[in-house]
Design an enzyme around this catalytic site. Structure first.
Site, PDB file in Angstrom:
ATOM      1  N   ALA A  63      -0.856   3.988  -3.917  1.00  0.00           N
ATOM      2  CA  ALA A  63      -0.396   4.316  -5.265  1.00  0.00           C
ATOM      3  C   ALA A  63       1.061   3.862  -5.336  1.00  0.00           C
ATOM      4  CB  ALA A  63      -0.516   5.812  -5.494  1.00  0.00           C
ATOM      5  N   GLY A  84      -3.766   5.049  -1.607  1.00  0.00           N
ATOM      6  CA  GLY A  84      -4.718   4.838  -2.706  1.00  0.00           C
ATOM      7  C   GLY A  84      -5.572   3.589  -2.509  1.00  0.00           C
ATOM      8  N   GLU A  92      -8.282   4.682  -0.282  1.00  0.00           N
ATOM      9  CA  GLU A  92      -9.133   5.564  -1.097  1.00  0.00           C
ATOM     10  C   GLU A  92     -10.002   4.755  -2.061  1.00  0.00           C
ATOM     11  OE1 GLU A  92      -5.591   7.885  -2.142  1.00  0.00           O
ATOM     12  OE2 GLU A  92      -6.736   9.685  -1.624  1.00  0.00           O
ATOM     13  N   GLU A 118       0.270   8.979   3.655  1.00  0.00           N
ATOM     14  CA  GLU A 118       0.981   9.844   2.700  1.00  0.00           C
ATOM     15  C   GLU A 118       1.928  10.842   3.354  1.00  0.00           C
ATOM     16  OE1 GLU A 118      -2.218   9.015   2.477  1.00  0.00           O
ATOM     17  OE2 GLU A 118      -2.664   8.451   0.414  1.00  0.00           O
TER      18      GLU A 118
HETATM   19  N1  COA Z   1       4.334   1.326  -4.120  1.00  0.00           N
HETATM   20  C1  COA Z   1       5.312   0.599  -4.697  1.00  0.00           C
HETATM   21  N2  COA Z   1       5.812  -0.523  -4.173  1.00  0.00           N
HETATM   22  C2  COA Z   1       5.297  -0.928  -3.003  1.00  0.00           C
HETATM   23  C3  COA Z   1       4.286  -0.240  -2.341  1.00  0.00           C
HETATM   24  C4  COA Z   1       3.781   0.941  -2.952  1.00  0.00           C
HETATM   25  N3  COA Z   1       2.797   1.670  -2.422  1.00  0.00           N
HETATM   26  N4  COA Z   1       3.986  -0.877  -1.190  1.00  0.00           N
HETATM   27  C5  COA Z   1       4.785  -1.950  -1.131  1.00  0.00           C
HETATM   28  N5  COA Z   1       5.585  -1.990  -2.227  1.00  0.00           N
HETATM   29  C6  COA Z   1       6.605  -2.991  -2.551  1.00  0.00           C
HETATM   30  C7  COA Z   1       7.826  -2.838  -1.672  1.00  0.00           C
HETATM   31  O1  COA Z   1       8.701  -1.843  -2.197  1.00  0.00           O
HETATM   32  C8  COA Z   1       8.426  -4.230  -1.744  1.00  0.00           C
HETATM   33  O2  COA Z   1       9.087  -4.349  -2.984  1.00  0.00           O
HETATM   34  P1  COA Z   1      10.534  -5.104  -3.052  1.00  0.00           P
HETATM   35  O3  COA Z   1      10.214  -6.524  -2.645  1.00  0.00           O
HETATM   36  O4  COA Z   1      10.901  -4.965  -4.485  1.00  0.00           O
HETATM   37  O5  COA Z   1      11.413  -4.411  -2.093  1.00  0.00           O
HETATM   38  C9  COA Z   1       7.175  -5.131  -1.814  1.00  0.00           C
HETATM   39  O6  COA Z   1       6.099  -4.286  -2.236  1.00  0.00           O
HETATM   40  C10 COA Z   1       6.792  -5.728  -0.463  1.00  0.00           C
HETATM   41  O7  COA Z   1       6.679  -4.667   0.468  1.00  0.00           O
HETATM   42  P2  COA Z   1       7.489  -4.626   1.866  1.00  0.00           P
HETATM   43  O8  COA Z   1       7.577  -3.201   2.297  1.00  0.00           O
HETATM   44  O9  COA Z   1       8.758  -5.386   1.762  1.00  0.00           O
HETATM   45  O10 COA Z   1       6.479  -5.440   2.794  1.00  0.00           O
HETATM   46  P3  COA Z   1       6.311  -5.285   4.367  1.00  0.00           P
HETATM   47  O11 COA Z   1       5.463  -6.418   4.792  1.00  0.00           O
HETATM   48  O12 COA Z   1       7.613  -5.109   5.046  1.00  0.00           O
HETATM   49  O13 COA Z   1       5.485  -3.928   4.575  1.00  0.00           O
HETATM   50  C11 COA Z   1       3.794  -2.303   4.044  1.00  0.00           C
HETATM   51  C12 COA Z   1       4.176  -3.786   4.034  1.00  0.00           C
HETATM   52  C13 COA Z   1       2.436  -2.192   3.330  1.00  0.00           C
HETATM   53  C14 COA Z   1       3.638  -1.802   5.477  1.00  0.00           C
HETATM   54  C15 COA Z   1       4.850  -1.462   3.310  1.00  0.00           C
HETATM   55  O14 COA Z   1       5.105  -2.065   2.048  1.00  0.00           O
HETATM   56  C16 COA Z   1       4.486  -0.046   3.056  1.00  0.00           C
HETATM   57  O15 COA Z   1       4.528   0.768   3.978  1.00  0.00           O
HETATM   58  N6  COA Z   1       4.096   0.308   1.808  1.00  0.00           N
HETATM   59  C17 COA Z   1       3.813   1.632   1.417  1.00  0.00           C
HETATM   60  C18 COA Z   1       2.466   2.082   1.933  1.00  0.00           C
HETATM   61  C19 COA Z   1       2.200   3.524   1.562  1.00  0.00           C
HETATM   62  O16 COA Z   1       2.883   4.425   1.989  1.00  0.00           O
HETATM   63  N7  COA Z   1       1.172   3.717   0.740  1.00  0.00           N
HETATM   64  C20 COA Z   1       0.754   5.015   0.324  1.00  0.00           C
HETATM   65  C21 COA Z   1       1.410   5.397  -0.932  1.00  0.00           C
HETATM   66  S1  COA Z   1       0.830   6.959  -1.483  1.00  0.00           S
END
Ligand code: COA
Length: 243
Positions: A49, A94, A97, A117
């Site tokens: 999400a 999400g 999910e 989460e």
């Molecule tokens: N919501 C909003 N933005 C998100 C996102 C999310 N769930 N997941 C990734 N993004 C955005 C990042 O903020 C980043 O934006 P920016 O370029 O403006 O800074 C962009 O997507 C790329 O992500 P980044 O974190 O730089 O890539 P990465 O390869 O270093 O890491 C992940 C990838 C998936 C491991 C990491 O993005 C992450 O942990 N995301 C969140 C996952 C999460 O907790 N999901 C559950 C949410 S309830």
């Protein structure tokens, strides 16, 4: 295809609503026989999400937020046409999910699954605590949700979260379409009833055995039942019409 390239296809409320409309349209459209949900690009199916929206939630609107997502994911789960998740990268929060709400999950080798989460001080809210437990069992589900650890595609397959793993994104769509075509060549009403009966197992209001017996009886009223059984007896391939 979930397409939000700036945020690794994270689901904001607007995307959830578009998903609702897309599923409803696909269900209502007689030309659509099956559905494949995937993420745009090479890196992510859905990275969760949208954390920027989550950060703004409070006690008053968080329940509605969760219930709204749960409602859309239940629509997917209860859709009487096959829904396949073609998981092409991160399927976190999400995203995991969403994949779990689909009937079948196929993943490319770079896919990663998880419910991270707890890292944000929240819990899964789009059905994850329930569907992950259903798919992988209590012990593994608790471990994954309490640690927030990610699983590789192959590890996800070994615990029952994923049906098939393929090497590349191209193969992912080939296999997803192949399995979708295999299912859509069967009697559509019978396929829909299989989905309903299996869902009944997880619904406290229904007795799944009764649902199954009722559905089994309803099958005999369909033209596809006549066609399927006659085709077997006449040693020919059945031609199902969905009637
Ligand atoms: N919501 C909003 N933005 C998100 C996102 C999310 N769930 N997941 C990734 N993004 C955005 C990042 O903020 C980043 O934006 P920016 O370029 O403006 O800074 C962009 O997507 C790329 O992500 P980044 O974190 O730089 O890539 P990465 O390869 O270093 O890491 C992940 C990838 C998936 C491991 C990491 O993005 C992450 O942990 N995301 C969140 C996952 C999460 O907790 N999901 C559950 C949410 S309830």
């Amino acid at each position: 295809t979930i397409t939000r390239p700036d945020s690794l296809n994270a689901l904001n409320v607007a995307t959830i609503e578009e998903l609702r409309t897309a599923i409803q349209d696909a269900y209502d459209n007689k030309e659509v026989k099956g559905i494949i949900i995937t993420g745009d690009g090479e890196k992510a199916f859905v990275a969760g999400a949208d954390i920027k929206e989550i950060a703004e939630l409070n006690e008053l609107n968080a329940r509605k937020f969760a219930e709204n997502g749960q409602e859309v994911f239940s629509l997917i789960e209860q859709c009487e046409k096959p829904v396949i998740a073609a998981v092409n990268g991160f399927a976190l929060g999400g995203g995991c999910e969403l994949a779990m709400a689909c009937h079948i999950r196929i993943a490319s080798e770079n896919a990663k699954f998880g419910q991270p989460e707890v890292n944000l001080g929240i819990i899964p809210g789009y059905g994850g605590t329930q569907r992950l437990t259903q798919l992988v069992g209590k012990g593994k589900a608790l471990e994954l949700m309490m640690t927030g650890d990610m699983l590789s595609a192959n590890d996800a397959k070994s615990v029952g979260l994923v049906n098939h793993v393929v090497e590349s994104k191209e193969e992912l769509m080939v296999l997803s379409k192949k399995i979708a075509s295999k299912i859509t060549a069967k009697a559509p009403l019978a396929v829909g009833m299989v989905i309903n009966c299996v869902n009944a197992y997880y619904t406290s209001e229904e007795n799944g055995f009764q649902t199954e017996a009722n559905s089994f009886s309803n099958c005999t009223k369909t033209e596809d039942f006549q066609e399927g059984t006659q085709a077997f007896i006449e040693k020919r391939k059945p031609e199902f019409t969905g009637a």
